[in-house]
Design an enzyme around this catalytic site. Structure first.
Site, PDB file in Angstrom:
ATOM      1  N   GLY A 116      15.418 134.263  23.301  1.00  0.00           N
ATOM      2  CA  GLY A 116      16.520 135.199  23.054  1.00  0.00           C
ATOM      3  C   GLY A 116      17.050 135.975  24.243  1.00  0.00           C
ATOM      4  CD  GLU A 138      11.204 140.715  23.472  1.00  0.00           C
ATOM      5  OE1 GLU A 138      12.221 140.017  23.350  1.00  0.00           O
ATOM      6  OE2 GLU A 138      10.223 140.594  22.730  1.00  0.00           O
ATOM      7  CE  LYS A 142      16.258 144.448  13.631  1.00  0.00           C
ATOM      8  NZ  LYS A 142      16.792 143.159  13.143  1.00  0.00           N
ATOM      9  CG  PHE A 165      18.758 138.763  11.390  1.00  0.00           C
ATOM     10  CD1 PHE A 165      17.418 138.843  11.737  1.00  0.00           C
ATOM     11  CD2 PHE A 165      19.499 137.674  11.813  1.00  0.00           C
ATOM     12  CE1 PHE A 165      16.828 137.836  12.493  1.00  0.00           C
ATOM     13  CE2 PHE A 165      18.917 136.665  12.571  1.00  0.00           C
ATOM     14  CZ  PHE A 165      17.584 136.756  12.912  1.00  0.00           C
ATOM     15  CB  VAL A 166      22.089 141.510  15.646  1.00  0.00           C
ATOM     16  CG1 VAL A 166      22.498 142.813  14.987  1.00  0.00           C
ATOM     17  CG2 VAL A 166      20.820 141.711  16.463  1.00  0.00           C
ATOM     18  CG  ASP A 220      17.530 132.083  17.032  1.00  0.00           C
ATOM     19  OD1 ASP A 220      16.923 133.112  17.391  1.00  0.00           O
ATOM     20  OD2 ASP A 220      17.017 131.222  16.285  1.00  0.00           O
ATOM     21  NE  ARG A 232      18.550 130.126  20.828  1.00  0.00           N
ATOM     22  CZ  ARG A 232      17.524 130.900  20.512  1.00  0.00           C
ATOM     23  NH1 ARG A 232      17.528 132.166  20.859  1.00  0.00           N
ATOM     24  NH2 ARG A 232      16.480 130.421  19.860  1.00  0.00           N
TER      25      ARG A 232
HETATM   26  P1  5GP Z   1       9.309 142.314  16.528  1.00  0.00           P
HETATM   27  O1  5GP Z   1       7.995 141.665  16.855  1.00  0.00           O
HETATM   28  O2  5GP Z   1       9.602 143.532  17.357  1.00  0.00           O
HETATM   29  O3  5GP Z   1       9.442 142.595  15.036  1.00  0.00           O
HETATM   30  O4  5GP Z   1      10.434 141.259  16.775  1.00  0.00           O
HETATM   31  C1  5GP Z   1      10.770 140.850  18.027  1.00  0.00           C
HETATM   32  C2  5GP Z   1      11.383 139.472  17.997  1.00  0.00           C
HETATM   33  O5  5GP Z   1      11.904 139.142  16.714  1.00  0.00           O
HETATM   34  C3  5GP Z   1      12.551 139.429  18.951  1.00  0.00           C
HETATM   35  O6  5GP Z   1      12.149 139.049  20.232  1.00  0.00           O
HETATM   36  C4  5GP Z   1      13.456 138.414  18.272  1.00  0.00           C
HETATM   37  O7  5GP Z   1      13.071 137.130  18.672  1.00  0.00           O
HETATM   38  C5  5GP Z   1      13.172 138.568  16.797  1.00  0.00           C
HETATM   39  N1  5GP Z   1      14.148 139.446  16.128  1.00  0.00           N
HETATM   40  C6  5GP Z   1      13.946 140.704  15.644  1.00  0.00           C
HETATM   41  N2  5GP Z   1      15.058 141.205  15.095  1.00  0.00           N
HETATM   42  C7  5GP Z   1      16.003 140.261  15.265  1.00  0.00           C
HETATM   43  C8  5GP Z   1      17.405 140.193  14.934  1.00  0.00           C
HETATM   44  O8  5GP Z   1      18.037 141.101  14.372  1.00  0.00           O
HETATM   45  N3  5GP Z   1      18.043 139.041  15.284  1.00  0.00           N
HETATM   46  C9  5GP Z   1      17.423 138.010  15.912  1.00  0.00           C
HETATM   47  N4  5GP Z   1      18.163 136.930  16.197  1.00  0.00           N
HETATM   48  N5  5GP Z   1      16.123 138.033  16.248  1.00  0.00           N
HETATM   49  C10 5GP Z   1      15.425 139.150  15.924  1.00  0.00           C
END
Ligand code: 5GP
Length: 172
Positions: free
Chosen positions: A40, A95, A127, A148-149, A155, A161
């Site tokens: 990402g 990140e 977020k 969710f973005v 993606d 992407r």
């Molecule tokens: P975490 O472990 O902090 O919950 O999530 C981190 C990872 O989840 C990010 O690096 C990303 O790959 C994915 N992710 C979290 N929220 C989103 C979102 O809104 N959109 C997308 N495309 N990926 C997300």
């Protein structure tokens, strides 16, 4: 499924230029290694390094935390490790987005064992509403709501992407 714009290209450009300026000041006289978290972060990292005017090195690490779902599994798996040693180096972990914080927590723990001189995080999107674990974000681009973005490298099921701005997906 509908796409709604959340952060425009102009907003991204301005904020990333500011992040680059701050990082350049903070790392004056140093040669940091920017570690991009695949997949990402690759678009953000590509734009960010061009706004930094100290010498930088770039490496990548790949982890899987989501599968194809839009909610966190909480399980993080290393898919591809760094190519270079970060022992004694100033590391900036780049990140795309921090949601629960579980992925970042895993990465910070993992990279710390390699004894870098310093380790900080630069995340484009924060977020924080669903944060499960406290993670230090030294540099953050935008705080966004719990949606969710996609786009700008992010993606949904490997697609979107290439959208040049950040959008959010509205399930119908
Ligand atoms: P975490 O472990 O902090 O919950 O999530 C981190 C990872 O989840 C990010 O690096 C990303 O790959 C994915 N992710 C979290 N929220 C989103 C979102 O809104 N959109 C997308 N495309 N990926 C997300």
């Amino acid at each position: 499924m509908k796409h709604k714009p959340l952060i425009t290209r102009a907003q991204l450009r301005r904020r990333i230029a500011a992040l680059g300026r701050t990082i350049s000041q903070d790392y004056a006289g140093k040669r940091p290694v920017l570690v991009g978290v695949l997949r990402g972060s690759f678009v953000f990292l590509a734009d960010l390094i061009r706004e930094i005017d100290v010498p930088v090195e770039v490496d990548f690490i790949s982890v899987e935390s989501y599968g194809n779902a839009t909610t966190s599994s909480g399980v993080v798996r290393m898919l591809q490790d760094l190519n270079t040693s970060i022992k004694g180096r100033h590391v900036i972990l780049v990140e795309d987005i921090v949601d629960t914080g579980l992925t970042l927590h895993y990465l910070i723990d993992n990279l710390r064992t390699r004894e870098p001189a310093s380790l900080v995080v630069c995340a484009l999107l924060d977020k924080h509403q669903k944060r499960k674990i406290k993670v230090p974000l030294k540099y953050a681009g935008f705080v966004i709501p719990d949606k969710f973005v996609v786009g700008y490298g992010l993606d949904h099921a490997q697609l979107h992407r290439n959208i040049p701005h950040i959008s959010w997906i509205e399930e119908q």
